[in-house]
Write an enzyme that holds these catalytic residues in place. Structure first.
Site, mmCIF file in Angstrom:
data_model
loop_
_atom_site.group_PDB
_atom_site.id
_atom_site.type_symbol
_atom_site.label_atom_id
_atom_site.label_comp_id
_atom_site.label_asym_id
_atom_site.label_seq_id
_atom_site.Cartn_x
_atom_site.Cartn_y
_atom_site.Cartn_z
ATOM 1 C CG LEU A 175 38.739 32.411 42.877
ATOM 2 C CD1 LEU A 175 38.673 31.539 41.634
ATOM 3 C CD2 LEU A 175 40.133 32.942 43.078
ATOM 4 C CE LYS B 54 43.984 31.696 41.712
ATOM 5 N NZ LYS B 54 43.604 33.109 41.749
HETATM 6 N N1 PMP Z 1 38.914 36.734 43.840
HETATM 7 C C1 PMP Z 1 39.675 36.895 42.745
HETATM 8 C C2 PMP Z 1 39.055 37.461 41.514
HETATM 9 C C3 PMP Z 1 41.039 36.541 42.774
HETATM 10 O O1 PMP Z 1 41.789 36.701 41.676
HETATM 11 C C4 PMP Z 1 41.595 36.046 43.973
HETATM 12 C C5 PMP Z 1 43.054 35.698 44.067
HETATM 13 N N2 PMP Z 1 43.547 35.001 43.010
HETATM 14 C C6 PMP Z 1 40.764 35.901 45.087
HETATM 15 C C7 PMP Z 1 39.430 36.246 44.978
HETATM 16 C C8 PMP Z 1 41.291 35.369 46.395
HETATM 17 O O2 PMP Z 1 41.520 33.988 46.337
HETATM 18 P P1 PMP Z 1 42.625 33.300 47.258
HETATM 19 O O3 PMP Z 1 42.283 33.642 48.671
HETATM 20 O O4 PMP Z 1 42.465 31.858 46.979
HETATM 21 O O5 PMP Z 1 43.939 33.859 46.835
#
Ligand code: PMP
Length: 286
Positions: free
Chosen positions: A206, A150
């Site tokens: 992610l 991330k």
């Molecule tokens: N994919 C991407 C590319 C993201 O930026 C995010 C959020 N930051 C997510 C998926 C979702 O992740 P989360 O549920 O941990 O917010």
């Protein structure tokens, strides 16, 4: 004015400063997390702390702050800023060496930069957009190959959001080798009958904290979950679609590339998952 956190200090936002040599600023050499706050409590703090540690490990960055201290800072910012509903943004970069250089600085001489701030969003849980659903367009996924980390290099996702806006949509789903990877800032799902389909975890996407929770709740509610690739054509013909992220929870998608899904309103699965997610997450919020 917000009180923010920078390297051990709580400061008014206009007094918080980071060096121009910070590698986050010069090289996008940093990672982040966004944790949502509901009823003044943190949603899935543990999940975010674990993923933060993983991102740091993958980039050979030493974690400058313990999980206990990190929780304390999150809670203190919620308290100082009176946040009932909103988000806590956290960023850790490889710090500010004396000069710009591609090689990583000696971590003994260059401590990481740690920044946290709040985003006040009253009405986050009762977001009216969840009743209407959102429109997405598809765009090429031209990001780098380690999307599981991330990092703060969010230029292409920002451009994708602008392409969506220009097309009169709310977000973009990215396509690689014919298959949907994810949304610009969320994980992507389609629904066929009682089956939820979403891409499996790999370096291509992610590993969403909300994704993990929602898939768990879906299985507990006897819904079928299939983790596999799907094309945008399959998505356009799906019964339903939705996205998940820490700040939007579960959000129905009602249109893809101008094609309405079903009757163009949120179906049954996504709204139900949103409800379950909000209920269950609140129970465990800390
Ligand atoms: N994919 C991407 C590319 C993201 O930026 C995010 C959020 N930051 C997510 C998926 C979702 O992740 P989360 O549920 O941990 O917010």
């Amino acid at each position: 004015m917000r009180t923010v956190y920078v390297n051990g200090e709580y400061l008014p936002e206009n007094e918080a400063k980071v060096s121009i040599f910070d590698r986050g600023f010069l090289m996008a050499d940093g990672v982040y997390e966004v944790t949502s706050v509901l009823d003044g409590k943190l949603i899935d703090f543990d999940g975010h702390a674990v993923r933060l540690q993983r991102s740091l490990n993958e980039l050979d960055m030493a974690n400058p702050i313990s999980k206990e201290d990190l929780l304390e800072v999150h809670r203190e910012l919620v308290r100082l800023n009176g946040i009932e509903e909103g988000m806590i943004y956290l960023q850790i970069t490889r710090g500010a060496p004396d000069d710009r250089d591609f090689a990583f600085p000696d971590p003994e001489k260059t401590p990481c930069t740690v920044v946290l701030f709040t985003q006040n969003k009253p009405g986050l849980a009762n977001n009216p957009a969840a009743l209407k659903g959102m429109k997405v367009i598809s765009i090429d996924d031209i990001r780098w190959g380690r999307r599981d980390i991330k990092t703060v290099q969010l230029l292409y996702p920002s451009m994708g959001k602008m392409m969506a806006k220009k097309a009169g949509a709310d977000d973009a789903w990215m396509i690689e080798d014919g298959f949907v990877t994810e949304g610009t800032s969320n994980n992507a799902y389609i629904v066929k009958g009682n089956k939820i389909i979403t891409r499996a975890l790999s370096n291509d996407i992610l590993h969403g904290i909300t994704r993990a929770a929602v898939l768990r709740f879906a299985k507990e509610a006897q819904m079928e979950v299939e983790e596999r690739n799907f094309t945008i054509e399959e998505a356009r013909e799906a019964d339903e679609a939705f996205i998940t992220s820490a700040s939007t929870f579960v959000m129905p998608v009602v249109e893809i590339d101008g094609v309405s899904l079903g009757d163009g309103t949120p179906g049954h699965v996504a709204p139900r998952l949103r409800e379950i997610y909000l209920d269950e997450s609140l129970k465990k919020a800390i």
